[in-house]
Design a protein around this motif. Structure first.
Motif, PDB file in Angstrom:
ATOM      1  N   GLY A  54      40.562  25.334   7.841  1.00  0.00           N
ATOM      2  CA  GLY A  54      41.109  26.298   7.827  1.00  0.00           C
ATOM      3  C   GLY A  54      41.714  26.790   8.665  1.00  0.00           C
ATOM      4  N   GLU A  55      42.968  26.281   9.030  1.00  0.00           N
ATOM      5  CA  GLU A  55      43.464  26.182  10.223  1.00  0.00           C
ATOM      6  C   GLU A  55      44.553  26.172   9.078  1.00  0.00           C
ATOM      7  OE1 GLU A  55      44.519  23.014  12.596  1.00  0.00           O
ATOM      8  OE2 GLU A  55      43.196  23.625  13.945  1.00  0.00           O
ATOM      9  N   ALA A  56      44.590  26.027   7.223  1.00  0.00           N
ATOM     10  CA  ALA A  56      45.383  25.916   7.083  1.00  0.00           C
ATOM     11  C   ALA A  56      45.406  26.746   5.432  1.00  0.00           C
ATOM     12  CB  ALA A  56      45.364  24.792   5.991  1.00  0.00           C
ATOM     13  N   VAL A  57      44.424  28.101   5.950  1.00  0.00           N
ATOM     14  CA  VAL A  57      43.961  28.940   5.251  1.00  0.00           C
ATOM     15  C   VAL A  57      44.423  30.152   5.563  1.00  0.00           C
ATOM     16  CG1 VAL A  57      42.193  30.509   4.390  1.00  0.00           C
ATOM     17  CG2 VAL A  57      41.765  28.024   4.612  1.00  0.00           C
ATOM     18  N   GLU A  58      45.631  30.426   4.095  1.00  0.00           N
ATOM     19  CA  GLU A  58      46.257  31.714   4.537  1.00  0.00           C
ATOM     20  C   GLU A  58      47.465  31.939   3.240  1.00  0.00           C
ATOM     21  OE1 GLU A  58      49.928  30.814   7.040  1.00  0.00           O
ATOM     22  OE2 GLU A  58      51.048  29.609   5.545  1.00  0.00           O
ATOM     23  N   PRO A  59      47.671  33.551   2.760  1.00  0.00           N
ATOM     24  CA  PRO A  59      48.039  34.026   1.861  1.00  0.00           C
ATOM     25  C   PRO A  59      49.258  32.924   1.322  1.00  0.00           C
ATOM     26  CG  PRO A  59      47.553  35.489   3.057  1.00  0.00           C
ATOM     27  CD  PRO A  59      47.131  34.313   4.343  1.00  0.00           C
ATOM     28  N   GLY A  60      49.325  32.482   0.262  1.00  0.00           N
ATOM     29  CA  GLY A  60      50.689  32.042  -0.735  1.00  0.00           C
ATOM     30  C   GLY A  60      50.465  30.603  -0.524  1.00  0.00           C
ATOM     31  N   VAL A  61      49.538  29.988  -0.288  1.00  0.00           N
ATOM     32  CA  VAL A  61      48.745  28.468  -0.560  1.00  0.00           C
ATOM     33  C   VAL A  61      48.102  28.500  -1.548  1.00  0.00           C
ATOM     34  CG1 VAL A  61      47.285  26.512   0.947  1.00  0.00           C
ATOM     35  CG2 VAL A  61      48.670  28.663   2.066  1.00  0.00           C
ATOM     36  N   SER A  62      48.310  27.458  -2.144  1.00  0.00           N
ATOM     37  CA  SER A  62      47.353  26.794  -3.264  1.00  0.00           C
ATOM     38  C   SER A  62      46.242  26.223  -2.761  1.00  0.00           C
ATOM     39  CB  SER A  62      48.582  25.915  -4.163  1.00  0.00           C
ATOM     40  OG  SER A  62      47.845  24.910  -5.327  1.00  0.00           O
ATOM     41  N   THR A  63      44.891  25.866  -3.330  1.00  0.00           N
ATOM     42  CA  THR A  63      44.302  25.352  -3.222  1.00  0.00           C
ATOM     43  C   THR A  63      44.154  23.883  -3.313  1.00  0.00           C
ATOM     44  OG1 THR A  63      42.823  26.343  -5.662  1.00  0.00           O
ATOM     45  CG2 THR A  63      42.813  27.463  -4.230  1.00  0.00           C
ATOM     46  N   GLY A 121      43.133  39.040   1.670  1.00  0.00           N
ATOM     47  CA  GLY A 121      41.915  39.571   1.213  1.00  0.00           C
ATOM     48  C   GLY A 121      40.716  38.583   0.538  1.00  0.00           C
ATOM     49  N   ASP A 122      41.425  38.008  -0.280  1.00  0.00           N
ATOM     50  CA  ASP A 122      40.331  36.609  -0.854  1.00  0.00           C
ATOM     51  C   ASP A 122      39.331  36.440   0.148  1.00  0.00           C
ATOM     52  OD1 ASP A 122      41.921  36.702  -3.035  1.00  0.00           O
ATOM     53  OD2 ASP A 122      42.473  35.104  -2.998  1.00  0.00           O
ATOM     54  N   LEU A 123      38.378  35.377   0.190  1.00  0.00           N
ATOM     55  CA  LEU A 123      37.659  35.093   0.415  1.00  0.00           C
ATOM     56  C   LEU A 123      37.419  33.554  -0.524  1.00  0.00           C
ATOM     57  CD1 LEU A 123      34.427  36.635   0.747  1.00  0.00           C
ATOM     58  CD2 LEU A 123      36.250  36.726   2.393  1.00  0.00           C
ATOM     59  N   VAL A 124      37.594  32.267   0.705  1.00  0.00           N
ATOM     60  CA  VAL A 124      37.910  30.908  -0.156  1.00  0.00           C
ATOM     61  C   VAL A 124      36.177  30.457   0.722  1.00  0.00           C
ATOM     62  CG1 VAL A 124      39.440  30.065   1.973  1.00  0.00           C
ATOM     63  CG2 VAL A 124      38.745  28.811   0.079  1.00  0.00           C
ATOM     64  N   ASP A 175      27.930  17.112   4.964  1.00  0.00           N
ATOM     65  CA  ASP A 175      27.857  17.703   4.385  1.00  0.00           C
ATOM     66  C   ASP A 175      28.106  18.839   5.056  1.00  0.00           C
ATOM     67  OD1 ASP A 175      27.754  19.205   2.210  1.00  0.00           O
ATOM     68  OD2 ASP A 175      26.013  18.707   1.619  1.00  0.00           O
ATOM     69  N   SER A 176      28.938  20.058   5.122  1.00  0.00           N
ATOM     70  CA  SER A 176      29.063  21.340   5.763  1.00  0.00           C
ATOM     71  C   SER A 176      29.568  22.288   4.715  1.00  0.00           C
ATOM     72  CB  SER A 176      29.360  21.627   6.792  1.00  0.00           C
ATOM     73  OG  SER A 176      29.440  22.606   7.557  1.00  0.00           O
ATOM     74  N   ALA A 177      29.740  23.615   5.350  1.00  0.00           N
ATOM     75  CA  ALA A 177      30.601  24.268   4.042  1.00  0.00           C
ATOM     76  C   ALA A 177      30.739  25.571   4.180  1.00  0.00           C
ATOM     77  CB  ALA A 177      29.657  25.170   2.829  1.00  0.00           C
ATOM     78  N   ARG A 178      32.057  25.994   4.266  1.00  0.00           N
ATOM     79  CA  ARG A 178      32.453  27.422   5.216  1.00  0.00           C
ATOM     80  C   ARG A 178      33.385  28.625   4.421  1.00  0.00           C
ATOM     81  NH1 ARG A 178      35.014  24.920  10.866  1.00  0.00           N
ATOM     82  NH2 ARG A 178      33.322  23.353  10.820  1.00  0.00           N
ATOM     83  N   THR A 179      33.078  29.586   4.485  1.00  0.00           N
ATOM     84  CA  THR A 179      33.754  30.244   4.055  1.00  0.00           C
ATOM     85  C   THR A 179      35.229  31.190   4.775  1.00  0.00           C
ATOM     86  OG1 THR A 179      32.360  31.126   1.823  1.00  0.00           O
ATOM     87  CG2 THR A 179      33.225  32.622   2.337  1.00  0.00           C
ATOM     88  N   PHE A 180      36.046  30.821   4.074  1.00  0.00           N
ATOM     89  CA  PHE A 180      37.387  31.325   4.598  1.00  0.00           C
ATOM     90  C   PHE A 180      38.030  32.505   4.467  1.00  0.00           C
ATOM     91  CE2 PHE A 180      36.785  27.017   5.845  1.00  0.00           C
ATOM     92  CZ  PHE A 180      37.340  26.925   7.653  1.00  0.00           C
ATOM     93  N   GLU A 181      37.870  33.939   5.433  1.00  0.00           N
ATOM     94  CA  GLU A 181      38.848  35.016   5.313  1.00  0.00           C
ATOM     95  C   GLU A 181      40.365  34.678   5.049  1.00  0.00           C
ATOM     96  OE1 GLU A 181      37.785  38.270   8.090  1.00  0.00           O
ATOM     97  OE2 GLU A 181      35.800  37.584   7.333  1.00  0.00           O
ATOM     98  N   VAL A 182      41.007  35.193   3.798  1.00  0.00           N
ATOM     99  CA  VAL A 182      42.417  35.336   4.193  1.00  0.00           C
ATOM    100  C   VAL A 182      43.047  36.147   3.866  1.00  0.00           C
ATOM    101  CG1 VAL A 182      43.509  34.340   1.854  1.00  0.00           C
ATOM    102  CG2 VAL A 182      41.895  33.979   1.567  1.00  0.00           C
ATOM    103  N   GLY A 183      43.985  36.189   5.249  1.00  0.00           N
ATOM    104  CA  GLY A 183      44.304  37.067   6.059  1.00  0.00           C
ATOM    105  C   GLY A 183      43.472  38.171   6.852  1.00  0.00           C
ATOM    106  N   GLU A 184      44.030  39.808   5.897  1.00  0.00           N
ATOM    107  CA  GLU A 184      43.031  41.080   6.143  1.00  0.00           C
ATOM    108  C   GLU A 184      42.248  40.984   4.978  1.00  0.00           C
ATOM    109  OE1 GLU A 184      42.917  42.471   8.997  1.00  0.00           O
ATOM    110  OE2 GLU A 184      44.389  41.584  10.158  1.00  0.00           O
TER     111      GLU A 184
END
Length: 239
Positions: A16-25, A76-79, A93-102
């Motif tokens: 989650g700390e690494a989620v930001e615009p411009g990052v490759s999945t 604006g993406d969701l990952v 086993d666990s999952a989360r959806t993160f918001e990418v920027g605004e």
């Protein structure tokens, strides 16, 4: 199982700390594999029925089982990141959806509702209730908020195997009572909700499931133990 799931939670925190615009999945896959080595655990998904990655990484309309790739996240993406490990013969086993920027208000609301539907389902995971009480709580909350529940994929029991009985649907498939819940059960509860249709299709990679209308989806999952003191969320880093 507490330790397996705690490790999964720590990995998801770092992702989650690494989620930001411009990052490759694919960066998330690298982090997940590195952390599995650090904790000396086995990635649960890598090689499972032929799945080629340690991490499921699903973006926007991708519901579940997406592949990490050179895709670059945009504002604006969701990952959605779904992670599992094997520790001393037991699965986490666990999952989360993160918001990418605004993100848009609709995307933010979808995440909030999906996350809260999981908590409402977990609240029903007590002895004396029935399996579909979990399903009903999830479905009703999602639909009351104007979204749809994916029916093709469901939660599951978990322990020495990744997927054990019973299946834990996020909707009520039939009327009437279902399996009685008992203390000692451990369930992976994982609602997936969509802005539009809940119908999905499998993409060319034979794994990634996407909404048929290509509208947004979100996915949250916790591994939960039923105890005499109520449901205990194992996939939280609180130890």
């Amino acid at each position: 199982m507490r330790e397996a799931n705690r490790i999964v939670s720590v990995i998801l925190d770092k992702l989650g700390e690494a989620v930001e615009p411009g990052v490759s999945t694919m960066r998330f896959e690298q982090i997940a594999r590195d952390m599995c080595k650090e904790f000396d655990v086995t990635p649960a998904f890598l090689g499972y029925n032929g799945f080629p990655f340690a991490l499921c990484c699903s973006v926007n309309e991708e519901v579940v089982h997406g592949f990490p790739s050179d895709r670059i996240l945009r504002e604006g993406d969701l990952v959605s990141l779904d992670m599992g490990v094997i520790y001393d013969g037991f699965y986490g086993d666990s999952a989360r959806t993160f918001e990418v920027g605004e993100v848009s208000p609709e995307a933010s609301l979808l995440c909030d509702v999906t996350r809260e539907s999981l908590m409402k389902g977990i609240a029903q995971a007590v002895e004396g209730k029935f399996l579909y009480d979990i399903s009903r709580a999830i479905q009703e909350y999602v639909e009351q908020n104007g979204f749809s529940v994916v029916k093709r994929f469901v939660g599951h029991g978990i322990g020495r195997q990744l997927h054990e009985k019973p299946a834990v649907p996020n909707y009520v498939p039939i009327a009437g009572r279902s399996l009685p819940l008992k203390n000692g059960m451990v369930l992976a509860i994982e609602p997936m909700a969509c802005v539009g249709t809940a119908e999905v299709e499998i993409l060319e990679d034979k794994w990634t499931a996407a909404t048929k209308d290509r509208k947004l989806s979100a996915h949250f999952e916790h591994t939960v133990a039923l105890t005499p003191n109520g449901p205990e969320i194992l996939s939280r880093n609180e130890q």
